[in-house]
Scaffold this motif. Sequence first.
Motif, short mmCIF file in Angstrom:
data_model
loop_
_atom_site.label_atom_id
_atom_site.label_comp_id
_atom_site.label_asym_id
_atom_site.label_seq_id
_atom_site.Cartn_x
_atom_site.Cartn_y
_atom_site.Cartn_z
N ASN A 78 3.33 11.18 14.18
CA ASN A 78 3.03 12.59 13.90
C ASN A 78 3.15 13.48 15.13
N CYS A 79 4.03 13.10 16.06
CA CYS A 79 4.40 14.01 17.15
C CYS A 79 5.49 14.92 16.57
N SER A 80 5.06 15.95 15.91
CA SER A 80 5.92 16.72 15.02
C SER A 80 7.00 17.53 15.72
N ALA A 81 6.87 17.75 17.06
CA ALA A 81 7.90 18.50 17.80
C ALA A 81 8.85 17.57 18.56
N LEU A 82 8.60 16.29 18.51
CA LEU A 82 9.38 15.33 19.30
C LEU A 82 10.82 15.27 18.80
N ALA A 83 11.75 15.62 19.69
CA ALA A 83 13.16 15.68 19.30
C ALA A 83 14.01 14.61 19.98
N ASP A 84 13.66 14.23 21.20
CA ASP A 84 14.48 13.30 21.97
C ASP A 84 13.63 12.14 22.49
N VAL A 85 14.05 10.93 22.22
CA VAL A 85 13.35 9.73 22.67
C VAL A 85 14.36 8.76 23.28
N PHE A 120 6.78 5.79 15.38
CA PHE A 120 7.32 7.15 15.40
C PHE A 120 7.28 7.79 14.01
N TYR A 121 6.43 7.29 13.17
CA TYR A 121 6.31 7.81 11.81
C TYR A 121 5.91 9.29 11.85
N GLY A 122 6.57 10.09 11.06
CA GLY A 122 6.21 11.50 10.97
C GLY A 122 6.83 12.37 12.05
N PHE A 172 17.75 7.28 21.83
CA PHE A 172 18.55 6.43 22.71
C PHE A 172 17.85 5.08 22.86
N VAL A 173 18.47 4.03 22.35
CA VAL A 173 17.87 2.70 22.35
C VAL A 173 18.64 1.85 23.36
#
Length: 288
Positions: free
Chosen positions: A233-240, A254-256, A264-265
Amino acid sequence: PDSVTAIDDYAFFNCDSLTSVTIGDSVTAIGDSAFRSCGSLTSITIPNSVTSIGDNAFYYCLSLETVKIGSGVATLGVSPFYRCTALKSIEVDGANANFASVDGVLYSKDNKTLLAYPNKKAATYDILDGVTTIGEYAFCYCTDVTAVTMPNTVTELKKESFSNCSALASLNFSTALVSINEKSFYYCEALKEAKLPEGLIFIGNMAFNKATSLTEVVIPNSVTTLDEKAFQNCSALADVTIGTGVTEIGKSAFYGCKKLTHLFVLPKATPSTGTGAFGSVTNASVVL
């Protein structure tokens, strides 16, 4: 009366009209939740005779501003001042062998562990150099705190160390940090960035859950485990970016995170992934 040697668990629970209390020198123990939800209590002095203070002893005492801890306290339970959002200072008798107060902030005697920060002390705070551990619930519900500077000696953030710090927008992470435990930054909805250090190994259950202003996270190569619901529920998270060392991504990690668009994995071997680790993430492009 002098015959009283202990204040039992929940003894004054929900005594909302209680404004002051004098604890006699015959008392040696204050039980769990003894003064819980005493909403009008403004100050408390723990005499030197008291050796133990129980879990949640002053939980949700919303008007409590000052605490004085005597020389005899040897045992302090979990989150004794939880949600005491009016608290300005915690003072400790200088003769106490186990705890110390530094400018109104509660530390272990050796100044290695920060135990409790009073919400109303100041909006910004520099943690003492040499501190290695931020204790359980140390800054929990410090809703007025906006920025914290962490020395590069800190290795561990205990459970809920900064949870519900709703105004916390700026925090530098110690370069020595190894472990971020359960709910450390739960509901830190103003936290915009988390520059995690290389050397970090573990990110715990719900560590950044509902950190709704986070837009980007880089998981260092040293991290091996992202526990369940770590960034849920990190609702603004765009890049990981997930570093090369990650071997486990927990359930609903990373649900939600519905705005996640770039993932990037980097691990050489596919990490073990729990159920719904990326649930409701529908538009992310995955780069391996």
